[in-house]
Design a protein around this motif. Structure first.
Motif, mmCIF file in Angstrom:
data_model
loop_
_atom_site.group_PDB
_atom_site.id
_atom_site.type_symbol
_atom_site.label_atom_id
_atom_site.label_comp_id
_atom_site.label_asym_id
_atom_site.label_seq_id
_atom_site.Cartn_x
_atom_site.Cartn_y
_atom_site.Cartn_z
ATOM 1 N N ARG A 193 76.696 -14.136 41.625
ATOM 2 C CA ARG A 193 77.423 -14.515 42.843
ATOM 3 C C ARG A 193 76.676 -14.118 44.108
ATOM 4 O O ARG A 193 76.999 -14.598 45.203
ATOM 5 C CB ARG A 193 78.818 -13.869 42.845
ATOM 6 C CG ARG A 193 79.758 -14.432 41.796
ATOM 7 C CD ARG A 193 81.182 -13.971 42.036
ATOM 8 N NE ARG A 193 81.315 -12.529 41.998
ATOM 9 C CZ ARG A 193 81.546 -11.816 40.888
ATOM 10 N NH1 ARG A 193 81.651 -12.434 39.720
ATOM 11 N NH2 ARG A 193 81.654 -10.508 40.938
ATOM 12 N N HIS A 194 75.718 -13.218 43.982
ATOM 13 C CA HIS A 194 74.976 -12.741 45.151
ATOM 14 C C HIS A 194 73.480 -13.004 44.959
ATOM 15 O O HIS A 194 72.636 -12.127 45.172
ATOM 16 C CB HIS A 194 75.219 -11.246 45.373
ATOM 17 C CG HIS A 194 76.637 -10.898 45.712
ATOM 18 N ND1 HIS A 194 77.623 -10.785 44.745
ATOM 19 C CD2 HIS A 194 77.254 -10.683 46.910
ATOM 20 C CE1 HIS A 194 78.776 -10.483 45.333
ATOM 21 N NE2 HIS A 194 78.580 -10.433 46.639
ATOM 22 N N ARG A 195 73.157 -14.226 44.552
ATOM 23 C CA ARG A 195 71.768 -14.597 44.309
ATOM 24 C C ARG A 195 70.874 -14.415 45.546
ATOM 25 O O ARG A 195 69.694 -14.068 45.399
ATOM 26 C CB ARG A 195 71.679 -16.042 43.809
ATOM 27 C CG ARG A 195 72.315 -16.242 42.441
ATOM 28 C CD ARG A 195 72.281 -17.709 42.038
ATOM 29 N NE ARG A 195 70.945 -18.134 41.701
ATOM 30 C CZ ARG A 195 70.423 -18.062 40.487
ATOM 31 N NH1 ARG A 195 71.132 -17.539 39.495
ATOM 32 N NH2 ARG A 195 69.203 -18.473 40.256
ATOM 33 N N PRO A 196 71.373 -14.635 46.772
ATOM 34 C CA PRO A 196 70.511 -14.376 47.935
ATOM 35 C C PRO A 196 70.012 -12.937 47.995
ATOM 36 O O PRO A 196 68.951 -12.677 48.569
ATOM 37 C CB PRO A 196 71.424 -14.694 49.126
ATOM 38 C CG PRO A 196 72.396 -15.705 48.583
ATOM 39 C CD PRO A 196 72.652 -15.270 47.172
ATOM 40 N N LEU A 197 70.787 -11.991 47.399
ATOM 41 C CA LEU A 197 70.348 -10.598 47.388
ATOM 42 C C LEU A 197 69.035 -10.454 46.627
ATOM 43 O O LEU A 197 68.128 -9.737 47.050
ATOM 44 C CB LEU A 197 71.424 -9.718 46.741
ATOM 45 C CG LEU A 197 71.045 -8.251 46.499
ATOM 46 C CD1 LEU A 197 70.805 -7.546 47.828
ATOM 47 C CD2 LEU A 197 72.128 -7.538 45.703
ATOM 48 N N ILE A 198 68.941 -11.162 45.486
ATOM 49 C CA ILE A 198 67.705 -11.100 44.709
ATOM 50 C C ILE A 198 66.551 -11.697 45.505
ATOM 51 O O ILE A 198 65.441 -11.167 45.510
ATOM 52 C CB ILE A 198 67.874 -11.839 43.362
ATOM 53 C CG1 ILE A 198 68.924 -11.125 42.509
ATOM 54 C CG2 ILE A 198 66.545 -11.918 42.614
ATOM 55 C CD1 ILE A 198 69.133 -11.757 41.157
ATOM 56 N N GLY A 199 66.836 -12.798 46.199
ATOM 57 C CA GLY A 199 65.802 -13.392 47.030
ATOM 58 C C GLY A 199 65.321 -12.439 48.116
ATOM 59 O O GLY A 199 64.120 -12.349 48.407
ATOM 60 N N LEU A 200 66.253 -11.697 48.695
ATOM 61 C CA LEU A 200 65.908 -10.729 49.738
ATOM 62 C C LEU A 200 65.043 -9.604 49.179
ATOM 63 O O LEU A 200 64.027 -9.221 49.775
ATOM 64 C CB LEU A 200 67.188 -10.166 50.362
ATOM 65 C CG LEU A 200 67.004 -9.155 51.502
ATOM 66 C CD1 LEU A 200 66.315 -9.817 52.678
ATOM 67 C CD2 LEU A 200 68.351 -8.576 51.929
ATOM 68 N N VAL A 201 65.454 -9.055 48.031
ATOM 69 C CA VAL A 201 64.672 -7.984 47.395
ATOM 70 C C VAL A 201 63.323 -8.523 46.939
ATOM 71 O O VAL A 201 62.287 -7.861 47.082
ATOM 72 C CB VAL A 201 65.449 -7.388 46.203
ATOM 73 C CG1 VAL A 201 64.592 -6.344 45.482
ATOM 74 C CG2 VAL A 201 66.754 -6.759 46.677
ATOM 75 N N ASP A 202 63.338 -9.730 46.376
ATOM 76 C CA ASP A 202 62.123 -10.391 45.905
ATOM 77 C C ASP A 202 61.099 -10.492 47.034
ATOM 78 O O ASP A 202 59.969 -9.992 46.937
ATOM 79 C CB ASP A 202 62.506 -11.790 45.398
ATOM 80 C CG ASP A 202 61.422 -12.419 44.546
ATOM 81 O OD1 ASP A 202 60.273 -11.967 44.637
ATOM 82 O OD2 ASP A 202 61.729 -13.354 43.801
ATOM 83 N N GLN A 203 61.495 -11.132 48.119
ATOM 84 C CA GLN A 203 60.573 -11.344 49.220
ATOM 85 C C GLN A 203 60.240 -10.044 49.943
ATOM 86 O O GLN A 203 59.095 -9.836 50.358
ATOM 87 C CB GLN A 203 61.170 -12.365 50.190
ATOM 88 C CG GLN A 203 61.356 -13.740 49.567
ATOM 89 C CD GLN A 203 61.896 -14.768 50.545
ATOM 90 O OE1 GLN A 203 62.016 -14.498 51.745
ATOM 91 N NE2 GLN A 203 62.212 -15.947 50.050
ATOM 92 N N GLY A 204 61.237 -9.167 50.064
ATOM 93 C CA GLY A 204 60.995 -7.893 50.740
ATOM 94 C C GLY A 204 59.983 -7.037 50.010
ATOM 95 O O GLY A 204 59.100 -6.416 50.633
ATOM 96 N N SER A 205 60.065 -6.983 48.671
ATOM 97 C CA SER A 205 59.118 -6.177 47.903
ATOM 98 C C SER A 205 57.702 -6.747 48.017
ATOM 99 O O SER A 205 56.723 -5.998 48.125
ATOM 100 C CB SER A 205 59.543 -6.116 46.434
ATOM 101 O OG SER A 205 59.531 -7.399 45.836
ATOM 102 N N ILE A 206 57.591 -8.072 48.021
ATOM 103 C CA ILE A 206 56.270 -8.697 48.160
ATOM 104 C C ILE A 206 55.672 -8.375 49.530
ATOM 105 O O ILE A 206 54.493 -8.012 49.648
ATOM 106 C CB ILE A 206 56.367 -10.215 47.961
ATOM 107 C CG1 ILE A 206 56.720 -10.535 46.505
ATOM 108 C CG2 ILE A 206 55.051 -10.905 48.334
ATOM 109 C CD1 ILE A 206 57.008 -11.990 46.244
#
Length: 336
Positions: A193-206
């Motif tokens: 339900r909070h898939r944008p959170l993964i995108g945020l962590v994904d891009q932030g870690s990169i």
């Protein structure tokens, strides 16, 4: 054809801004240690969330199409490394030795997940098989990529990978991923339900890894070692690798008798390399001062594959429309 397709996306612009920031204001001393700690934490969180998101049911449901998955995995983990090694005598003069280590590392990486599935969907390919193949590639890459990197880099006389690096991969990537899989039954629904959170962590870690990597590289004189002709040579090397992968997967799928929908899946899943997995792995496998040169080929390849596959996906979709209209016209003519 709209020029917007060829323009970089917002994340690519953020990558460029991060490289510029690291070039002008590189972190050093205590700040560098703080960024390194924060980066490791973000990477562990990223793989934990991916473990919690990846559906075991989707993998089991799609695994029956084993021939397609075998072709995709072979392209990802066999074809690319072989191309990187065999083409070295021709391509390495175009770049520096350090950059070609980055090319070899790129060749060992797993496929992307989100963009492979998205392009397969746009091109009207076999989406369930793409979900399975891309997910399996990402999961297998956690184990296979470090081993391939050690093998390929060592055989090219660039030094090998220590058991300490293997332990770091297990601790920083695989353990959080397994923990996420275990926690999936409790938090899987929340993560979906909070898939944008993964995108945020994904891009932030990169972005964190890129900033720390290029900061260290700039302090080591990165831009003095990377004149414009070498950067142009790197673009040529990436273009040759991408073109070879696209052509081999396309015509290889046809030679093996796959249907058009399966060919599309093989092309888009078997020709891509994951920036999301590659940058964190590079952070573990290579020393900080070498990271800038290692991840630069991957960053450029990432943008090139997105632009090229966007055009290919629309061409596949248009051909599908033409075929369907032609078939419908023939059916009407036959009925009359």
């Amino acid at each position: 054809m709209s020029l917007r397709r060829f323009l970089p996306d917002n994340f690519t612009l953020c990558l460029i801004a991060t490289v510029i920031t690291a070039s002008v204001l590189p972190c050093r001393g205590n700040a560098a240690h703080a960024f390194e700690w924060l980066t490791n934490l973000a990477i562990a969180l990223l793989f934990f969330l991916h473990g919690a998101k990846l559906s075991r049911e989707a993998v089991v449901a799609g695994i029956t199409h084993w021939r397609l998955h075998l072709v995709v995995l072979t392209s990802t983990f066999v074809l690319f490394p072989v191309l990187g090694v065999l083409l070295k005598p021709v391509l390495s003069p175009l770049v520096t030795p350090a950059l070609y280590v980055g090319i070899l590392f790129l060749c060992t990486l797993p496929s992307t997940v989100q963009s492979s599935i998205a392009f397969t969907s746009i091109a009207r390919g076999n989406v369930p098989a793409a979900v399975c193949s891309a997910s399996a590639s990402s999961l297998i890459g956690i184990v296979v990529t470090p081993l391939l990197t050690g093998l390929v880099v060592q055989t090219q006389g660039q030094g090998g990978m220590s058991w300490h690096s293997v332990g770091d991969i297990v601790l920083q990537l695989f353990v959080p991923f397994v923990a996420g899989q275990i926690a999936q039954r409790w938090i899987g629904g929340w993560v979906q339900r909070h898939r944008p959170l993964i995108g945020l962590v994904d891009q932030g870690s990169i972005l964190l890894v890129v900033y720390t990597a290029f900061s260290a590289a700039v302090l080591q004189g990165l831009w003095k070692q990377l004149p414009l002709p070498v950067l142009g040579g790197l673009l040529v090397v990436n273009a040759i690798l991408l073109a070879a992968a696209l052509l081999i997967t396309r015509y290889g799928a046809r030679a093996l008798g796959f249907k058009r929908e399966d060919e599309i899946t093989i092309v888009f899943c078997g020709s891509k390399k994951s920036l999301a997995s590659g940058v964190p792995m590079a952070n573990v496998l290579f020393p900080a001062h070498a990271l800038g040169m290692i991840v630069l080929p991957l960053m450029l390849f990432h943008q090139m594959q997105l632009m090229t596959c966007a055009v290919l996906a629309r061409r596949y979709a248009r051909r599908k429309d033409v075929t369907q209209r032609y078939t419908s016209s023939n059916e009407v003519a036959t009925a009359e």
